[in-house]
Design a protein around this motif. Structure first.
Motif, mmCIF file in Angstrom:
data_model
loop_
_atom_site.group_PDB
_atom_site.id
_atom_site.type_symbol
_atom_site.label_atom_id
_atom_site.label_comp_id
_atom_site.label_asym_id
_atom_site.label_seq_id
_atom_site.Cartn_x
_atom_site.Cartn_y
_atom_site.Cartn_z
ATOM 1 N N SER A 160 0.869 -1.182 0.000
ATOM 2 C CA SER A 160 0.000 0.000 0.000
ATOM 3 C C SER A 160 0.902 1.227 0.000
ATOM 4 O O SER A 160 2.124 1.116 0.118
ATOM 5 C CB SER A 160 -0.906 0.018 1.240
ATOM 6 O OG SER A 160 -0.141 0.292 2.401
ATOM 7 N N GLN A 161 0.292 2.423 -0.111
ATOM 8 C CA GLN A 161 1.092 3.649 -0.154
ATOM 9 C C GLN A 161 1.826 3.896 1.160
ATOM 10 O O GLN A 161 2.850 4.555 1.198
ATOM 11 C CB GLN A 161 0.191 4.846 -0.477
ATOM 12 C CG GLN A 161 -0.319 4.814 -1.911
ATOM 13 C CD GLN A 161 -1.210 5.999 -2.222
ATOM 14 O OE1 GLN A 161 -1.748 6.624 -1.319
ATOM 15 N NE2 GLN A 161 -1.350 6.302 -3.501
ATOM 16 N N ARG A 162 1.310 3.375 2.259
ATOM 17 C CA ARG A 162 1.949 3.597 3.559
ATOM 18 C C ARG A 162 2.659 2.349 4.078
ATOM 19 O O ARG A 162 2.939 2.246 5.261
ATOM 20 C CB ARG A 162 0.892 4.038 4.583
ATOM 21 C CG ARG A 162 0.313 5.411 4.261
ATOM 22 C CD ARG A 162 -0.654 5.854 5.330
ATOM 23 N NE ARG A 162 -1.810 4.962 5.431
ATOM 24 C CZ ARG A 162 -2.716 5.043 6.395
ATOM 25 N NH1 ARG A 162 -2.591 5.939 7.351
ATOM 26 N NH2 ARG A 162 -3.742 4.206 6.412
ATOM 27 N N ALA A 163 2.950 1.453 3.169
ATOM 28 C CA ALA A 163 3.470 0.158 3.614
ATOM 29 C C ALA A 163 4.988 0.066 3.619
ATOM 30 O O ALA A 163 5.524 -1.006 3.758
ATOM 31 C CB ALA A 163 2.920 -0.951 2.729
ATOM 32 N N HIS A 164 5.681 1.193 3.462
ATOM 33 C CA HIS A 164 7.148 1.125 3.396
ATOM 34 C C HIS A 164 7.708 0.446 4.644
ATOM 35 O O HIS A 164 7.367 0.798 5.773
ATOM 36 C CB HIS A 164 7.760 2.520 3.241
ATOM 37 C CG HIS A 164 9.252 2.468 3.138
ATOM 38 N ND1 HIS A 164 9.898 1.963 2.032
ATOM 39 C CD2 HIS A 164 10.223 2.809 4.020
ATOM 40 C CE1 HIS A 164 11.199 2.019 2.236
ATOM 41 N NE2 HIS A 164 11.420 2.528 3.430
ATOM 42 N N VAL A 165 8.584 -0.526 4.416
ATOM 43 C CA VAL A 165 9.177 -1.290 5.507
ATOM 44 C C VAL A 165 10.612 -0.819 5.698
ATOM 45 O O VAL A 165 11.395 -0.818 4.749
ATOM 46 C CB VAL A 165 9.156 -2.805 5.186
ATOM 47 C CG1 VAL A 165 9.829 -3.605 6.283
ATOM 48 C CG2 VAL A 165 7.732 -3.281 4.950
ATOM 49 N N LEU A 166 10.946 -0.407 6.903
ATOM 50 C CA LEU A 166 12.321 0.015 7.185
ATOM 51 C C LEU A 166 13.267 -1.169 7.016
ATOM 52 O O LEU A 166 12.907 -2.312 7.309
ATOM 53 C CB LEU A 166 12.426 0.562 8.609
ATOM 54 C CG LEU A 166 11.665 1.866 8.888
ATOM 55 C CD1 LEU A 166 11.743 2.211 10.368
ATOM 56 C CD2 LEU A 166 12.225 3.007 8.047
ATOM 57 N N TRP A 167 14.494 -0.874 6.576
ATOM 58 C CA TRP A 167 15.442 -1.949 6.320
ATOM 59 C C TRP A 167 15.801 -2.701 7.602
ATOM 60 O O TRP A 167 16.075 -3.898 7.563
ATOM 61 C CB TRP A 167 16.696 -1.408 5.634
ATOM 62 C CG TRP A 167 17.590 -2.529 5.231
ATOM 63 C CD1 TRP A 167 18.769 -2.901 5.790
ATOM 64 C CD2 TRP A 167 17.344 -3.488 4.182
ATOM 65 N NE1 TRP A 167 19.289 -4.013 5.159
ATOM 66 C CE2 TRP A 167 18.425 -4.396 4.167
ATOM 67 C CE3 TRP A 167 16.311 -3.663 3.248
ATOM 68 C CZ2 TRP A 167 18.519 -5.454 3.269
ATOM 69 C CZ3 TRP A 167 16.404 -4.719 2.352
ATOM 70 C CH2 TRP A 167 17.482 -5.602 2.376
ATOM 71 N N THR A 168 15.795 -2.001 8.733
ATOM 72 C CA THR A 168 16.106 -2.678 10.004
ATOM 73 C C THR A 168 15.074 -3.785 10.289
ATOM 74 O O THR A 168 15.420 -4.877 10.724
ATOM 75 C CB THR A 168 16.120 -1.681 11.175
ATOM 76 O OG1 THR A 168 14.930 -0.887 11.113
ATOM 77 C CG2 THR A 168 17.341 -0.795 11.121
ATOM 78 N N LYS A 172 15.543 -8.007 10.144
ATOM 79 C CA LYS A 172 15.069 -8.907 11.214
ATOM 80 C C LYS A 172 14.178 -9.999 10.639
ATOM 81 O O LYS A 172 14.280 -11.165 11.030
ATOM 82 C CB LYS A 172 14.300 -8.105 12.261
ATOM 83 C CG LYS A 172 13.630 -8.962 13.341
ATOM 84 C CD LYS A 172 13.831 -8.409 14.711
ATOM 85 C CE LYS A 172 13.360 -9.292 15.837
ATOM 86 N NZ LYS A 172 12.767 -10.572 15.540
ATOM 87 N N LEU A 173 13.307 -9.645 9.683
ATOM 88 C CA LEU A 173 12.464 -10.661 9.035
ATOM 89 C C LEU A 173 13.323 -11.704 8.311
ATOM 90 O O LEU A 173 13.056 -12.900 8.393
ATOM 91 C CB LEU A 173 11.508 -10.002 8.038
ATOM 92 C CG LEU A 173 10.294 -9.275 8.625
ATOM 93 C CD1 LEU A 173 9.551 -8.516 7.528
ATOM 94 C CD2 LEU A 173 9.356 -10.259 9.307
ATOM 95 N N ALA A 174 14.348 -11.219 7.628
ATOM 96 C CA ALA A 174 15.239 -12.144 6.921
ATOM 97 C C ALA A 174 15.936 -13.073 7.905
ATOM 98 O O ALA A 174 16.043 -14.281 7.670
ATOM 99 C CB ALA A 174 16.269 -11.365 6.103
#
Length: 198
Positions: A160-168, A172-174
């Motif tokens: 979505s337009q507000r769905a940007h995920v921070l790399w940090t 952690k997800l990875a």
């Protein structure tokens, strides 16, 4: 002479060039008896092995030729101690093709829950490692895992337009889902070492 064969792909190694030429001619004639022939683009005679590098320098070439076999590029290399070794590196074109397929599948899964996608990606990365995690190929494993993480990050950021995920958070997800790169297969000298109980 050494021979490695898988289905209709074969590598044959000789100590002397004259033996290699003799084998090539005999094999070509033998195949012709059955109306078969060697693939003109895939069949070649190259100098490869312990003395290939120094022979290349003597002839004014920078380094020995490489060859591709079963998804790997085989390269004349040296260990840290300076001993000759064969370096195996995953073919870049095959890895890029796998990543393209992965990108398309991630697009189809854009609205699936994160844990579901994470488990699926974990199986994909594990499967890649199961084949490619050979000695000397660690940089490729790390690169593949990184590219998968980047593709997953893009997918999550496009939800979505507000769905940007921070790399940090992405890192952690990875770490939570994707296996870490590590060598799973032993060196050939260990794998094929014949031991007798006596």
């Amino acid at each position: 002479m050494i021979m490695v064969r898988y289905a209709d792909d074969i590598i044959v190694g000789f100590q002397h060039e004259s033996d290699a030429h003799r084998f090539w001619n005999v094999m070509r004639d033998r195949l012709a008896e059955f109306s078969l022939s060697l693939h003109p683009d895939k069949t070649r005679l190259i100098e490869f092995g312990r003395f290939a590098a120094q022979n290349c320098k003597r002839r004014g070439r920078s380094k020995p030729e490489t060859f591709k076999f079963l998804g790997f590029v085989f390269i004349c290399d040296k260990s840290r101690r300076g001993d000759f070794r064969i370096r195996r590196k995953s073919r870049g074109d095959r890895m890029r093709a796998t990543l393209r397929e992965l990108k398309e599948e991630l697009r189809r899964r854009i609205n699936r829950p994160i844990p579901e996608t994470g488990k699926w990606l974990a199986s994909v990365v594990s499967g890649y490692f199961a084949y490619h995690a050979v000695p000397t190929n660690a940089p490729t494993l790390a690169a593949f895992r990184h590219h998968v993480t980047v593709l997953w990050h893009r997918q999550l950021s496009r939800r979505s337009q507000r769905a940007h995920v921070l790399w940090t958070r992405m890192a952690k997800l990875a770490d939570d889902y994707l296996p870490k790169p590590r060598i799973l297969h032993p060196w050939p000298s260990v794998r094929f070492a014949a031991r007798h109980p006596r």
